[in-house]
Scaffold this motif. Structure first.
Motif, PDB file in Angstrom:
ATOM      1  N   UNK A   1      -3.365   7.490  -0.699  1.00  0.00           N
ATOM      2  CA  UNK A   1      -4.087   7.459   0.561  1.00  0.00           C
ATOM      3  C   UNK A   1      -4.297   6.041   1.044  1.00  0.00           C
ATOM      4  N   UNK A   2      -4.939   5.946   2.171  1.00  0.00           N
ATOM      5  CA  UNK A   2      -5.193   4.638   2.764  1.00  0.00           C
ATOM      6  C   UNK A   2      -6.667   4.280   2.612  1.00  0.00           C
ATOM      7  N   UNK A   3      -6.968   2.999   2.471  1.00  0.00           N
ATOM      8  CA  UNK A   3      -8.372   2.604   2.351  1.00  0.00           C
ATOM      9  C   UNK A   3      -9.109   2.839   3.668  1.00  0.00           C
TER      10      UNK A   3
ATOM     11  N   UNK B   1       9.977   5.409  -7.963  1.00  0.00           N
ATOM     12  CA  UNK B   1       9.142   5.657  -6.811  1.00  0.00           C
ATOM     13  C   UNK B   1       8.876   4.329  -6.111  1.00  0.00           C
ATOM     14  N   UNK B   2       9.042   4.322  -4.792  1.00  0.00           N
ATOM     15  CA  UNK B   2       8.785   3.117  -4.010  1.00  0.00           C
ATOM     16  C   UNK B   2       7.293   2.891  -3.850  1.00  0.00           C
ATOM     17  N   UNK B   3       6.919   1.630  -3.578  1.00  0.00           N
ATOM     18  CA  UNK B   3       5.508   1.272  -3.406  1.00  0.00           C
ATOM     19  C   UNK B   3       4.889   2.037  -2.244  1.00  0.00           C
ATOM     20  N   UNK B   4       5.652   2.241  -1.154  1.00  0.00           N
ATOM     21  CA  UNK B   4       5.098   2.957   0.000  1.00  0.00           C
ATOM     22  C   UNK B   4       4.827   4.422  -0.339  1.00  0.00           C
ATOM     23  N   UNK B   5       5.675   5.039  -1.213  1.00  0.00           N
ATOM     24  CA  UNK B   5       5.430   6.415  -1.642  1.00  0.00           C
ATOM     25  C   UNK B   5       4.145   6.493  -2.459  1.00  0.00           C
ATOM     26  N   UNK B   6       3.951   5.519  -3.350  1.00  0.00           N
ATOM     27  CA  UNK B   6       2.744   5.475  -4.164  1.00  0.00           C
ATOM     28  C   UNK B   6       1.515   5.295  -3.278  1.00  0.00           C
ATOM     29  N   UNK B   7       1.599   4.402  -2.297  1.00  0.00           N
ATOM     30  CA  UNK B   7       0.491   4.173  -1.355  1.00  0.00           C
ATOM     31  C   UNK B   7       0.179   5.448  -0.606  1.00  0.00           C
ATOM     32  N   UNK B   8       1.208   6.170  -0.158  1.00  0.00           N
ATOM     33  CA  UNK B   8       1.010   7.399   0.602  1.00  0.00           C
ATOM     34  C   UNK B   8       0.299   8.460  -0.228  1.00  0.00           C
TER      35      UNK B   8
ATOM     36  N   UNK C   1      -6.299  10.588   3.066  1.00  0.00           N
ATOM     37  CA  UNK C   1      -4.887  10.892   3.277  1.00  0.00           C
ATOM     38  C   UNK C   1      -4.394  10.203   4.551  1.00  0.00           C
ATOM     39  N   UNK C   2      -3.208   9.629   4.505  1.00  0.00           N
ATOM     40  CA  UNK C   2      -2.633   8.942   5.661  1.00  0.00           C
ATOM     41  C   UNK C   2      -1.683   9.889   6.375  1.00  0.00           C
ATOM     42  N   UNK C   3      -2.105  10.341   7.533  1.00  0.00           N
ATOM     43  CA  UNK C   3      -1.249  11.224   8.337  1.00  0.00           C
ATOM     44  C   UNK C   3      -1.296  10.834   9.801  1.00  0.00           C
ATOM     45  N   UNK C   4      -1.384   9.568  10.081  1.00  0.00           N
ATOM     46  CA  UNK C   4      -1.472   9.139  11.469  1.00  0.00           C
ATOM     47  C   UNK C   4      -0.138   9.434  12.153  1.00  0.00           C
ATOM     48  N   UNK C   5      -0.167  10.356  13.115  1.00  0.00           N
ATOM     49  CA  UNK C   5       1.065  10.757  13.786  1.00  0.00           C
ATOM     50  C   UNK C   5       1.004  10.591  15.297  1.00  0.00           C
ATOM     51  N   UNK C   6      -0.099  10.139  15.830  1.00  0.00           N
ATOM     52  CA  UNK C   6      -0.183   9.968  17.277  1.00  0.00           C
ATOM     53  C   UNK C   6      -1.619   9.890  17.727  1.00  0.00           C
ATOM     54  N   UNK C   7      -1.822   9.771  19.038  1.00  0.00           N
ATOM     55  CA  UNK C   7      -3.165   9.680  19.587  1.00  0.00           C
ATOM     56  C   UNK C   7      -3.737   8.301  19.369  1.00  0.00           C
ATOM     57  N   UNK C   8      -5.045   8.213  19.374  1.00  0.00           N
ATOM     58  CA  UNK C   8      -5.728   6.944  19.132  1.00  0.00           C
ATOM     59  C   UNK C   8      -5.508   6.534  17.685  1.00  0.00           C
ATOM     60  N   UNK C   9      -5.590   5.243  17.386  1.00  0.00           N
ATOM     61  CA  UNK C   9      -5.466   4.824  15.987  1.00  0.00           C
ATOM     62  C   UNK C   9      -6.515   5.544  15.132  1.00  0.00           C
ATOM     63  N   UNK C  10      -6.043   6.185  14.083  1.00  0.00           N
ATOM     64  CA  UNK C  10      -6.962   6.899  13.200  1.00  0.00           C
ATOM     65  C   UNK C  10      -7.165   8.353  13.548  1.00  0.00           C
ATOM     66  N   UNK C  11      -6.619   8.801  14.678  1.00  0.00           N
ATOM     67  CA  UNK C  11      -6.755  10.193  15.087  1.00  0.00           C
ATOM     68  C   UNK C  11      -5.474  10.946  14.720  1.00  0.00           C
ATOM     69  N   UNK C  12      -5.635  12.112  14.169  1.00  0.00           N
ATOM     70  CA  UNK C  12      -4.480  12.877  13.743  1.00  0.00           C
ATOM     71  C   UNK C  12      -4.610  14.310  14.252  1.00  0.00           C
ATOM     72  N   UNK C  13      -3.618  14.824  14.979  1.00  0.00           N
ATOM     73  CA  UNK C  13      -3.696  16.204  15.433  1.00  0.00           C
ATOM     74  C   UNK C  13      -3.803  17.162  14.247  1.00  0.00           C
ATOM     75  N   UNK C  14      -4.595  18.216  14.407  1.00  0.00           N
ATOM     76  CA  UNK C  14      -4.749  19.251  13.368  1.00  0.00           C
ATOM     77  C   UNK C  14      -3.478  20.062  13.315  1.00  0.00           C
ATOM     78  N   UNK C  15      -3.005  20.314  12.101  1.00  0.00           N
ATOM     79  CA  UNK C  15      -1.783  21.113  11.926  1.00  0.00           C
ATOM     80  C   UNK C  15      -2.122  22.575  11.856  1.00  0.00           C
TER      81      UNK C  15
END
Length: 192
Positions: free
Chosen positions: A11-13, A1-8, A178-192
Motif C-alpha cells: 500500500x501507499x503511506x 518481484x519488482x520494487x513497485x509490485x512490493x510497494x503496491x 491500498x493504492x488504487x488511484x485511477x482518476x478524479x481528484x488526487x486521492x479519489x478512487x471510483x467505487x468498483x
C-alpha cells in the motif's frame, strides 16, 4: 518481484506516524478520562489536560503537517459533502485514499467536542466556576455528545471498511492504504 509490485502490495503511506500517535493517544486519554470521571484525585483532570494538548497539537499539525494530515486535504465544502453522502446512500461513492468528506467533517467534530469537553472541565476547576452546577452539567452533556460522535465515528469506519473492503483500523496502525488511484481528484478512487 519488482520494487513497485512490493510497494503496491504493501500500500501507499497515508497516515504519518505523528497523526497515528496523536490519534491513539487521544483514544486512550478520552477513554481513561471517562473511566476516571468519578474517581478521587487528579487523574481525570490531568487526562483532560492531556486531551487538550493533543487537540492543540493535532490542530497545528492540520495546518503544517504532511499531505493527508492537513485539513485542506480532507475538509470539503458542504456541497461536496452532501453530494458524497447522497452517493453513499446510492452506493456509488468514490473511495478516498485520505479521509472522505464525511470522515473529514467527523475529524473536525471530534476535535471540537474534545476541546469543548476539556475546556468546560478546566473551567470547572477555576475558583470562579468551582461547584457551579451549570458548568458541571454542560461538561457532562458535552461528554455525552462526544461519546455519541465517537460511536458514529466507529460506525463510519466499520461501514467504510466493509464497503471498500479495506481495514481502516489497520491503516491507522501501520499508516498505509491500498493504492488504487485511477482518476478524479488526487486521492479519489471510483467505487468498483
Amino acid at each position: 518481484m519488482r520494487a513497485s509490485d512490493s510497494q503496491s502490495r504493501r500500500g501507499i503511506p497515508v497516515w504519518d506516524l505523528f497523526v497515528r500517535v496523536l490519534h491513539w493517544t487521544l483514544v486512550l486519554t478520552v477513554a481513561a478520562a471517562w473511566l476516571t470521571r468519578h474517581s478521587p484525585g487528579s487523574w481525570h483532570e490531568w487526562l483532560g489536560y492531556t486531551t487538550l494538548a493533543v487537540v492543540v497539537t493535532r490542530t497545528i499539525w492540520g495546518f503544517i503537517g504532511t499531505g493527508h494530515a492537513r485539513f485542506t486535504s480532507f475538509v470539503r465544502p458542504a456541497s461536496v459533502t452532501v453530494a458524497y453522502a447522497r452517493d453513499v446512500f446510492s452506493q456509488q461513492e468514490m473511495r478516498f485514499v485520505g479521509h472522505n468528506p464525511l470522515g473529514g467533517w467527523m475529524v473536525i467534530a471530534l476535535l471540537s467536542m474534545v476541546a469543548l469537553v476539556g475546556f468546560t472541565g478546566w473551567l470547572y476547576t477555576t475558583d470562579r466556576y468551582w461547584g457551579v452546577e451549570w458548568v458541571e452539567e454542560l461538561h457532562e452533556t458535552l461528554s455525552n455528545i462526544l461519546f455519541a460522535f465517537v460511536a458514529l465515528h466507529i460506525l463510519g469506519v466499520a461501514f467504510t471498511s466493509a464497503r471498500h473492503r479495506e481495514n481502516l483500523l489497520a491503516s491507522m496502525l501501520h499508516g498505509r492504504k491500498r493504492d488504487e488511484v485511477t482518476g478524479g481528484e488526487p486521492g479519489d478512487v471510483p467505487k468498483h
